[in-house]
Scaffold this motif. Structure first.
Motif, PDB file in Angstrom:
ATOM      1  N   GLY A 147      40.572  47.565  51.505  1.00 58.42           N
ATOM      2  CA  GLY A 147      40.309  46.716  50.342  1.00 58.42           C
ATOM      3  C   GLY A 147      40.656  45.269  50.619  1.00 58.42           C
ATOM      4  N   TYR A 148      41.792  45.052  51.257  1.00 62.85           N
ATOM      5  CA  TYR A 148      42.195  43.689  51.584  1.00 62.85           C
ATOM      6  C   TYR A 148      41.164  43.042  52.513  1.00 62.85           C
ATOM      7  N   GLY A 149      40.655  43.827  53.431  1.00 62.33           N
ATOM      8  CA  GLY A 149      39.626  43.307  54.335  1.00 62.33           C
ATOM      9  C   GLY A 149      38.358  42.903  53.611  1.00 62.33           C
ATOM     10  N   ARG A 150      38.143  43.456  52.434  1.00 63.64           N
ATOM     11  CA  ARG A 150      36.959  43.141  51.627  1.00 63.64           C
ATOM     12  C   ARG A 150      37.313  42.245  50.437  1.00 63.64           C
ATOM     13  N   ARG A 151      38.470  41.605  50.482  1.00 63.74           N
ATOM     14  CA  ARG A 151      38.974  40.853  49.339  1.00 63.74           C
ATOM     15  C   ARG A 151      38.052  39.727  48.903  1.00 63.74           C
ATOM     16  N   ARG A 152      37.203  39.275  49.792  1.00 59.32           N
ATOM     17  CA  ARG A 152      36.242  38.233  49.437  1.00 59.32           C
ATOM     18  C   ARG A 152      35.322  38.714  48.310  1.00 59.32           C
ATOM     19  N   PHE A 186      38.690  49.778  46.485  1.00 60.91           N
ATOM     20  CA  PHE A 186      39.541  50.404  47.500  1.00 60.91           C
ATOM     21  C   PHE A 186      40.987  50.538  47.039  1.00 60.91           C
ATOM     22  N   LEU A 187      41.443  49.654  46.180  1.00 59.18           N
ATOM     23  CA  LEU A 187      42.775  49.826  45.599  1.00 59.18           C
ATOM     24  C   LEU A 187      42.799  51.050  44.686  1.00 59.18           C
ATOM     25  N   VAL A 188      41.716  51.288  43.972  1.00 54.50           N
ATOM     26  CA  VAL A 188      41.616  52.487  43.132  1.00 54.50           C
ATOM     27  C   VAL A 188      41.585  53.729  44.023  1.00 54.50           C
ATOM     28  N   TYR A 189      40.866  53.669  45.155  1.00 53.56           N
ATOM     29  CA  TYR A 189      40.871  54.787  46.104  1.00 53.56           C
ATOM     30  C   TYR A 189      42.289  55.036  46.612  1.00 53.56           C
ATOM     31  N   ALA A 190      43.021  53.948  46.895  1.00 55.16           N
ATOM     32  CA  ALA A 190      44.403  54.092  47.364  1.00 55.16           C
ATOM     33  C   ALA A 190      45.248  54.795  46.305  1.00 55.16           C
ATOM     34  N   HIS A 191      45.047  54.414  45.045  1.00 52.80           N
ATOM     35  CA  HIS A 191      45.806  55.041  43.958  1.00 52.80           C
ATOM     36  C   HIS A 191      45.445  56.518  43.832  1.00 52.80           C
ATOM     37  N   GLY A 202      53.117  54.130  42.885  1.00 53.66           N
ATOM     38  CA  GLY A 202      51.948  54.254  42.022  1.00 53.66           C
ATOM     39  C   GLY A 202      51.962  53.209  40.910  1.00 53.66           C
ATOM     40  N   ALA A 203      53.120  52.988  40.327  1.00 57.38           N
ATOM     41  CA  ALA A 203      53.240  51.974  39.280  1.00 57.38           C
ATOM     42  C   ALA A 203      52.992  50.575  39.839  1.00 57.38           C
ATOM     43  N   LYS A 204      53.540  50.297  41.013  1.00 56.35           N
ATOM     44  CA  LYS A 204      53.333  48.987  41.640  1.00 56.35           C
ATOM     45  C   LYS A 204      51.864  48.782  41.991  1.00 56.35           C
ATOM     46  N   LEU A 205      51.241  49.814  42.512  1.00 56.33           N
ATOM     47  CA  LEU A 205      49.835  49.721  42.886  1.00 56.33           C
ATOM     48  C   LEU A 205      48.972  49.515  41.640  1.00 56.33           C
ATOM     49  N   PHE A 206      49.288  50.218  40.565  1.00 58.44           N
ATOM     50  CA  PHE A 206      48.560  50.048  39.313  1.00 58.44           C
ATOM     51  C   PHE A 206      48.677  48.603  38.821  1.00 58.44           C
ATOM     52  N   LYS A 207      49.887  48.057  38.856  1.00 57.38           N
ATOM     53  CA  LYS A 207      50.094  46.662  38.434  1.00 57.38           C
ATOM     54  C   LYS A 207      49.344  45.697  39.342  1.00 57.38           C
ATOM     55  N   PHE A 208      49.290  46.011  40.638  1.00 57.24           N
ATOM     56  CA  PHE A 208      48.570  45.149  41.572  1.00 57.24           C
ATOM     57  C   PHE A 208      47.068  45.183  41.280  1.00 57.24           C
ATOM     58  N   ILE A 209      46.546  46.353  40.938  1.00 55.15           N
ATOM     59  CA  ILE A 209      45.129  46.462  40.579  1.00 55.15           C
ATOM     60  C   ILE A 209      44.834  45.582  39.366  1.00 55.15           C
ATOM     61  N   ILE A 210      45.700  45.630  38.369  1.00 55.79           N
ATOM     62  CA  ILE A 210      45.515  44.801  37.163  1.00 55.79           C
ATOM     63  C   ILE A 210      45.567  43.317  37.548  1.00 55.79           C
ATOM     64  N   TYR A 211      46.512  42.963  38.416  1.00 54.36           N
ATOM     65  CA  TYR A 211      46.616  41.578  38.864  1.00 54.36           C
ATOM     66  C   TYR A 211      45.310  41.137  39.538  1.00 54.36           C
ATOM     67  N   VAL A 212      44.803  41.956  40.450  1.00 53.48           N
ATOM     68  CA  VAL A 212      43.572  41.585  41.148  1.00 53.48           C
ATOM     69  C   VAL A 212      42.418  41.466  40.150  1.00 53.48           C
ATOM     70  N   GLU A 213      42.352  42.396  39.205  1.00 56.02           N
ATOM     71  CA  GLU A 213      41.273  42.325  38.195  1.00 56.02           C
ATOM     72  C   GLU A 213      41.317  41.030  37.379  1.00 56.02           C
ATOM     73  N   LYS A 214      42.522  40.588  37.025  1.00 56.12           N
ATOM     74  CA  LYS A 214      42.644  39.446  36.113  1.00 56.12           C
ATOM     75  C   LYS A 214      42.848  38.109  36.807  1.00 56.12           C
ATOM     76  N   GLU A 215      43.543  38.113  37.945  1.00 53.85           N
ATOM     77  CA  GLU A 215      43.974  36.846  38.536  1.00 53.85           C
ATOM     78  C   GLU A 215      43.330  36.493  39.881  1.00 53.85           C
ATOM     79  N   TRP A 216      42.779  37.482  40.537  1.00 52.54           N
ATOM     80  CA  TRP A 216      42.263  37.247  41.904  1.00 52.54           C
ATOM     81  C   TRP A 216      41.049  36.339  41.842  1.00 52.54           C
ATOM     82  N   LYS A 217      41.010  35.373  42.727  1.00 56.73           N
ATOM     83  CA  LYS A 217      39.882  34.430  42.762  1.00 56.73           C
ATOM     84  C   LYS A 217      39.074  34.568  44.013  1.00 56.73           C
TER      85      LYS A 217
END
Length: 119
Positions: free
Chosen positions: A53-58, A66-71, A104-119
């Motif tokens: 997922g990080y490799g596809r972050r663009r 891929f973060l959802v797959y990781a979860h 799992g909780a950290k990954l869930f929070k990271f997914i939310i962060y990427v959804e809302k804040e990732w540019k």
């Protein structure tokens, strides 16, 4: 972030996959390629999907996918650990289950962060 290695969720997933690997090798010989293989693959899949997922972050949606797959792999790993705990309580994998719950909780929070804040 310069690398996926800068992600806390990746580092924890990698550490836990190593722990799972070592503990799974303590399973009875006939389980090494059954329950052992399954728990090893699911635990390593968590870190691998974070990296992919990080490799596809663009492409934000690919990163999220891929973060959802990781979860999902993390949940599979938890299920495998629960089964191992029930069948082989002497292996004491409860501490790993607790670690994966936190991850799992950290990954869930990271997914939310990427959804809302990732540019």
């Amino acid at each position: 972030m310069k690398s996926f290695r800068d992600l806390d969720v990746y580092n924890l997933a990698c550490d836990y996959a190593l722990e799972v690997h070592h503990i799974s090798l303590k399973l009875p010989k006939f389980e090494l390629y059954e329950q052992g293989s399954q728990v090893r693959r699911s635990s390593k899949s968590v870190k691998d999907n974070i990296v992919e997922g990080y490799g596809r972050r663009r492409f934000k949606m690919d990163f999220i996918k891929f973060l959802v797959y990781a979860h999902a792999s993390l949940l599979e790993c938890l299920s495998q650990l629960e089964m191992i705990q029930k069948i082989y309580p002497e292996l004491e994998v409860d501490h790993l289950s607790a670690k994966y719950d936190v991850l799992g909780a950290k990954l869930f929070k990271f997914i939310i962060y990427v959804e809302k804040e990732w540019k």
